[in-house]
Design an enzyme around this catalytic site. Structure first.
Site, PDB file in Angstrom:
ATOM      1  N   CYS A   1     -33.489  41.549  12.789  1.00 39.45           N
ATOM      2  CA  CYS A   1     -32.344  41.580  12.284  1.00 39.45           C
ATOM      3  C   CYS A   1     -31.996  41.436  10.815  1.00 39.45           C
ATOM      4  CB  CYS A   1     -31.566  39.993  12.850  1.00 39.45           C
ATOM      5  SG  CYS A   1     -31.595  39.979  14.358  1.00 39.45           S
TER       6      CYS A   1
ATOM      7  N   ARG B   1     -35.643  48.297   9.292  1.00 36.79           N
ATOM      8  CA  ARG B   1     -36.048  46.986   9.863  1.00 36.79           C
ATOM      9  C   ARG B   1     -35.973  47.126  11.541  1.00 36.79           C
ATOM     10  NH1 ARG B   1     -36.181  42.684   6.305  1.00 36.79           N
ATOM     11  NH2 ARG B   1     -36.029  41.177   7.824  1.00 36.79           N
TER      12      ARG B   1
ATOM     13  N   ASN C   1     -30.166  35.432  11.755  1.00 37.43           N
ATOM     14  CA  ASN C   1     -31.291  35.967  12.052  1.00 37.43           C
ATOM     15  C   ASN C   1     -32.179  34.609  12.440  1.00 37.43           C
ATOM     16  OD1 ASN C   1     -30.409  38.397  10.991  1.00 37.43           O
ATOM     17  ND2 ASN C   1     -31.785  38.150   9.216  1.00 37.43           N
ATOM     18  N   GLY C   2     -32.820  35.114  13.498  1.00 37.66           N
ATOM     19  CA  GLY C   2     -33.922  34.111  14.017  1.00 37.66           C
ATOM     20  C   GLY C   2     -33.546  33.556  15.348  1.00 37.66           C
TER      21      GLY C   2
ATOM     22  N   HIS D   1     -70.001  50.539  28.951  1.00 36.04           N
ATOM     23  CA  HIS D   1     -69.712  49.264  29.795  1.00 36.04           C
ATOM     24  C   HIS D   1     -68.429  49.371  30.534  1.00 36.04           C
ATOM     25  CE1 HIS D   1     -73.444  47.721  28.311  1.00 36.04           C
ATOM     26  NE2 HIS D   1     -73.190  48.310  26.895  1.00 36.04           N
TER      27      HIS D   1
ATOM     28  N   GLU E   1     -47.450  53.678  18.955  1.00 34.40           N
ATOM     29  CA  GLU E   1     -46.458  52.995  18.434  1.00 34.40           C
ATOM     30  C   GLU E   1     -45.137  54.095  18.435  1.00 34.40           C
ATOM     31  OE1 GLU E   1     -46.886  49.637  15.249  1.00 34.40           O
ATOM     32  OE2 GLU E   1     -47.712  51.407  14.590  1.00 34.40           O
TER      33      GLU E   1
HETATM   34  N1  HGA Z   1     -31.507  35.453  18.268  1.00 33.09           N
HETATM   35  C1  HGA Z   1     -30.340  36.184  17.731  1.00 33.09           C
HETATM   36  C2  HGA Z   1     -30.874  36.799  16.653  1.00 33.09           C
HETATM   37  C3  HGA Z   1     -32.274  37.758  16.751  1.00 33.09           C
HETATM   38  C4  HGA Z   1     -32.772  38.017  15.594  1.00 33.09           C
HETATM   39  O1  HGA Z   1     -33.115  37.403  14.506  1.00 33.09           O
HETATM   40  N2  HGA Z   1     -33.631  39.130  15.618  1.00 33.09           N
HETATM   41  O2  HGA Z   1     -34.491  39.598  14.781  1.00 33.09           O
HETATM   42  C5  HGA Z   1     -29.882  37.258  18.787  1.00 33.09           C
HETATM   43  O3  HGA Z   1     -30.733  37.504  20.046  1.00 33.09           O
HETATM   44  O4  HGA Z   1     -28.849  37.757  18.588  1.00 33.09           O
END
Ligand code: HGA
Length: 609
Positions: free
Chosen positions: A2, A27, A98-99, A505, A489
């Site tokens: 985020c 990001r 964010n978080g 192995h 990736e």
């Molecule tokens: N938990 C929040 C923000 C997600 C986040 O920070 N992602 O990097 C959501 O799910 O909207």
């Protein structure tokens, strides 16, 4: 993951918010939105998918305002839908987050009982309602935020606006980065400096637990006890050109080709010092490194593979025992900590949540000797470490790490040599030999980059396949791991890496003529062993794609394709042999038509668990 941007000015801030969100796109995200305070109203637009779609919608609705916040979301709680996208709104309060809020379920129940209705499945929405609840209770916006965050468990960077307070925004951080950008009669907030470089280079990094009130002319910061504090102003040296694509098709391609410069910049301090001086790692480093009796490396993903290379170097060069562990595993096991072991954390962004938590856990176990290898100055992990080595890779935009990995290897090599020197195990002649190898490294890497046309031709063998195997031995085994990670990736081909001696192995059972096998086979003491392992593959019809050096004596033959670097460069060979595996992944992804810089489901800075 985020991203947050916010602005308050005398001019229309919508273009600033949109430009900021575009700068944060690298990001990784799945939806985007902005909210502006327009007269006595909050106006909001959100879209899943790219920022450009949200930009079109905001233009169509004629958004313009002098105060606003914006967000790119990488979903953790609740699916990728417009109603889960940020900003979230509660009765005229809008916020971006964010978080992760760990106690969101309890808060949700409590707020429902208070009469709040939820329109999303996110953990974030509880914060909007909580702030509104305290506003109702008589608090102003800042006090309401300060009261609300005290009830949250987890990690957050928050930017909040209210239709009732059009002259300020308020922000808070805990566990996720947030900075304030200082302009002339206008101010900004962002989770990453790249979002606001368009407007200012003057920044204040908020610290854990801080809240702040941001108006056009003033910024007031408060610590975790809500006491006013001064936080130092910095001038960001991130360059705008590092955020531009230039003549390249993708940032990953650009960043692969920037490696001679990035490595040169990263080793400048070592070369200038004329040797491996403890001061490379900070003022205190001599005293700290003298206490060290072993090394414990903690990291995730590509950084973990850098740490895995370092283990070979540290044990061989300094004679100290070294272990390497994935940070998300370490943080949840009952570890036996040795306070004399140096805890080394590695993170490109300096904000990788699992790595940060592993560092905190190590400290809680009494491990006070800490060092971080990081690419972003002033980020959380170096700030929580006693010593630091900053790589100077420059901004890395491609989600798949390239130049951050090779520059981390330079920092880790310097650590191995410095530990050896501090312990009297680095004779002058050896030190001079290592410095000479470093001096040649940018040139050696440039020669490896010149192999790109040959590597690109191999991509046709991989493009139609669904599986690939990578083999290496000794210090090149982690390079096989890194090669397999790069391929999966960005091309979505299932790729696995094994130490070549482990083939018989188990994984040999997978080998047939449908399975390309990539071998990292430099001309070192294990080459003859690797050749025997290659025979085992050929005997089962496997197709071999071998990266070796010009001075190793084997040639192309049926089922054996060979690409050679210019020469065996000795101890720094893992760095040189990283280049071809990066280019292979890039060209296979190009041929498969995937989104190279933003591979599906992945994000750049992994700031959530
Ligand atoms: N938990 C929040 C923000 C997600 C986040 O920070 N992602 O990097 C959501 O799910 O909207």
């Amino acid at each position: 993951m985020c991203g947050i941007v916010g602005a308050i000015a005398d001019r229309d801030v919508v273009p600033v918010l949109i430009e900021g969100l575009k700068r944060l796109e690298y990001r990784g995200y799945d939806s985007a939105g902005i909210a502006v305070v327009d007269g006595a109203d909050i106006r909001r637009v959100r879209r899943t998918g790219r920022v450009a779609a949200m930009e079109d919608a905001s233009a169509a609705e004629g958004f313009a305002a002098t105060l606003g916040i914006g967000h790119t979301r990488w979903a953790t709680h609740g699916g990728v839908t417009e109603s889960n996208a940020h900003p979230h709104v509660s009765h005229g309060v809008a916020l971006v987050h964010n978080g992760i809020i760990e106690n969101h379920e309890q808060q949700r129940e409590r707020l429902k009982a208070l009469g709040y209705e939820f329109e999303s499945q996110t953990d974030t929405e509880v914060i909007a309602h909580l702030i509104h609840h305290y506003l109702q209770d008589g608090a102003d916006l800042l006090a309401a935020l300060q009261r609300a965050v005290k009830e949250l468990h987890g990690a957050y960077a928050l930017a909040v606006v209210s239709r009732k307070e059009p002259e300020r925004m308020v922000v808070a951080r805990m566990g996720c980065p947030l900075l304030v950008g200082l302009g002339e009669g206008e101010n900004f907030v962002a989770s990453d400096v790249s979002a606001i470089l368009q407007a200012t280079r003057r920044v204040i990094f908020l610290e854990e637990g801080d809240t702040a009130e941001i108006s056009r002319d003033a910024v007031r910061v408060f610590d975790g006890d809500d006491q006013p504090v001064q936080r130092e102003e910095h001038l960001s040296d991130v360059s705008l050109s590092s955020l531009e694509l230039g003549p390249y098709r993708h940032f990953m391609q650009k960043e692969i080709h920037e490696q001679p410069r990035a490595l040169g910049d990263t080793m400048e301090a070592i070369i200038d010092a004329g040797g491996f001086e403890p001061t490379l790692f900070g003022k205190d480093a001599d005293a700290v490194l003298r206490e060290v009796e072993g090394v414990q490396i903690l990291a995730c993903g590509t950084s973990f593979y850098a740490g895995s290379v370092a283990r070979y170097w540290i044990e061989a060069i300094s004679g100290l025992p070294c272990s390497v562990e994935i940070a998300s595993e370490y943080r949840y096991r009952t570890a036996v900590a040795n306070p004399k072991h140096l805890v080394v954390t590695i993170s490109q962004s300096g904000e990788t949540l699992d790595t940060m938590e592993a560092l905190k856990y190590a400290k809680s176990l009494g491990q006070d000797l800490t060092l971080s290898i990081c690419n972003v100055p002033e980020s959380a992990i170096p700030r929580a470490s006693r010593l630091v080595f900053y790589t100077r890779a420059g901004a890395e935009i491609g989600v798949a790490s390239t130049k951050a990995f090779t520059t981390q290897l330079v920092g880790l090599f310097a650590l191995a040599a410095t530990l050896a020197k501090v312990n009297g195990r680095l004779p002058e002649a050896k030190e001079a030999e290592y410095i000479e190898a470093l001096r040649h490294l940018p040139g050696d890497v440039q020669h490896a980059l010149n192999l790109e046309p040959q590597v690109a031709m191999w991509s046709e063998h991989f493009t139609p396949r669904e599986h690939a195997l990578f083999l290496g031995r000794g210090v090149h085994y982690p390079i096989a791991l890194e090669g397999a990670l790069k391929l999966k990736e960005i091309s979505y081909i299932h790729a696995e890496a094994y130490p070549a001696g482990e083939l018989k192995h188990g994984p040999l059972a997978l080998v047939d003529d449908d399975m390309p096998v990539v071998v990292i086979a430099p001309n070192d003491s294990l080459l003859e062993k690797v050749k025997s392992n290659m025979q085992e593959v050929r005997a089962r019809g496997g197709q071999l794609f071998v990266f070796t050096d010009a001075d190793s004596n084997f040639a192309d033959s049926e089922g054996v394709h060979v690409i050679r670097t210019e020469r065996h460069v000795g101890v720094l060979s893992p760095i040189v042999h990283t280049i071809p595996v990066q280019m292979l992944a890039y060209h296979v992804a190009l041929a498969r038509g995937t989104d190279v810089d933003k591979p599906r489901n992945l994000a750049k800075s992994v700031t959530v668990e």
